[in-house]
Write a protein that holds these residues in place. Sequence first.
Motif, PDB file in Angstrom:
ATOM      1  N   UNK A  74     -10.682  -4.078 -47.715  1.00 24.51           N
ATOM      2  CA  UNK A  74     -11.449  -5.085 -46.973  1.00 24.51           C
ATOM      3  C   UNK A  74     -10.509  -6.120 -46.385  1.00 24.51           C
ATOM      4  N   UNK A  75      -9.560  -6.559 -47.185  1.00 23.71           N
ATOM      5  CA  UNK A  75      -8.631  -7.596 -46.750  1.00 23.71           C
ATOM      6  C   UNK A  75      -7.782  -7.124 -45.572  1.00 23.71           C
ATOM      7  N   UNK A  76      -7.454  -5.848 -45.533  1.00 25.51           N
ATOM      8  CA  UNK A  76      -6.589  -5.319 -44.477  1.00 25.51           C
ATOM      9  C   UNK A  76      -7.247  -5.362 -43.105  1.00 25.51           C
ATOM     10  N   UNK A  77      -8.566  -5.206 -43.052  1.00 28.47           N
ATOM     11  CA  UNK A  77      -9.249  -5.168 -41.751  1.00 28.47           C
ATOM     12  C   UNK A  77     -10.048  -6.421 -41.452  1.00 28.47           C
ATOM     13  N   UNK A  78     -10.183  -7.305 -42.437  1.00 30.84           N
ATOM     14  CA  UNK A  78     -10.969  -8.518 -42.239  1.00 30.84           C
ATOM     15  C   UNK A  78     -10.137  -9.562 -41.496  1.00 30.84           C
ATOM     16  N   UNK A  79     -10.721 -10.154 -40.479  1.00 38.21           N
ATOM     17  CA  UNK A  79     -10.057 -11.221 -39.734  1.00 38.21           C
ATOM     18  C   UNK A  79     -10.865 -12.507 -39.865  1.00 38.21           C
ATOM     19  N   UNK A  80     -10.253 -13.671 -39.605  1.00 40.69           N
ATOM     20  CA  UNK A  80     -10.982 -14.939 -39.706  1.00 40.69           C
ATOM     21  C   UNK A  80     -12.190 -15.022 -38.781  1.00 40.69           C
ATOM     22  N   UNK A  81     -12.195 -14.223 -37.710  1.00 36.28           N
ATOM     23  CA  UNK A  81     -13.294 -14.294 -36.750  1.00 36.28           C
ATOM     24  C   UNK A  81     -14.546 -13.560 -37.229  1.00 36.28           C
ATOM     25  N   UNK A  82     -14.429 -12.772 -38.290  1.00 39.91           N
ATOM     26  CA  UNK A  82     -15.564 -11.979 -38.767  1.00 39.91           C
ATOM     27  C   UNK A  82     -16.310 -12.760 -39.847  1.00 39.91           C
ATOM     28  N   UNK A 103     -15.355 -21.606 -43.574  1.00 43.75           N
ATOM     29  CA  UNK A 103     -16.494 -21.815 -42.682  1.00 43.75           C
ATOM     30  C   UNK A 103     -17.122 -20.504 -42.240  1.00 43.75           C
ATOM     31  N   UNK A 104     -16.395 -19.390 -42.355  1.00 45.97           N
ATOM     32  CA  UNK A 104     -16.934 -18.089 -41.956  1.00 45.97           C
ATOM     33  C   UNK A 104     -17.272 -17.216 -43.155  1.00 45.97           C
ATOM     34  N   UNK A 105     -17.350 -17.814 -44.331  1.00 46.66           N
ATOM     35  CA  UNK A 105     -17.636 -17.058 -45.546  1.00 46.66           C
ATOM     36  C   UNK A 105     -18.740 -17.736 -46.350  1.00 46.66           C
ATOM     37  N   UNK A 106     -19.579 -16.914 -46.932  1.00 43.55           N
ATOM     38  CA  UNK A 106     -20.555 -17.378 -47.900  1.00 43.55           C
ATOM     39  C   UNK A 106     -20.514 -16.418 -49.079  1.00 43.55           C
TER      40      UNK A 106
END
Length: 230
Positions: A74-82, A103-106
């Motif tokens: 997950x970490x490898x493909x996750x970007x701050x914009x997602x 701000x982009x995570x819950x």
Amino acid sequence: MPSVLVADHEPEVAGLARRYLERAGMRVLVTGSPAGTIQALAGCPGAPGAPEAPEAPDLFVIDLTMPGLEVRSVRQVLTPAIPVVFLLRRGESRPHGLNSPPTARRWLTRPFSPRALVTAVAELTRPAPGRGAAGAADGGADHGRHEIRVNGKDVSLTRTEYALVTALAGQTGRVLSRQRLLAALESERGKRPSPRAVDVYIAQLRAKLGDGAIRTVHGVGYVLDPETTA
């Protein structure tokens, strides 16, 4: 209409999430496989190593308890914009590297309230409402609302109260110092509040959650009772 991908290994849970999100006006897709989850994340704009999917979801709800789903993948493909709502087991700590930017995570704990999920998704799919630099503790407005489950009941919190509960819940059973909680408030409000703000908000939370929900460890900080939220 925002599109949401619900990645959950339990069909009943995924179905419940889908019904509530669709009622809230979302377009919902569901996957129950780790491969489907990673493939969908990799198709989002800016994801490394993969072309953008023609209809990438606007937001993800990802069950980190899914068998076979590796946090590293997950970490490898996750970007701050997602934007992502992550689901964790009760009492489980947040994996390193998945909470940036906050701000982009819950984060929700299984079993979760469907209404809490809808609230979290709605927050991440709309522009953040304007608010003053000072929050409720300093007499300013604090209009955002959140709900959590306490002893089987939904409790409504302000945005700032929720930020504190989230910080405490992310380290269930561990004492968080006043400085750590001030940093959580600073992240939420964009400006570091006065040290007194923590005391004011903790008092407000105890009034809503119960006196035993948050315990003071004198000279150290505060700790959340792991049995408080569900």
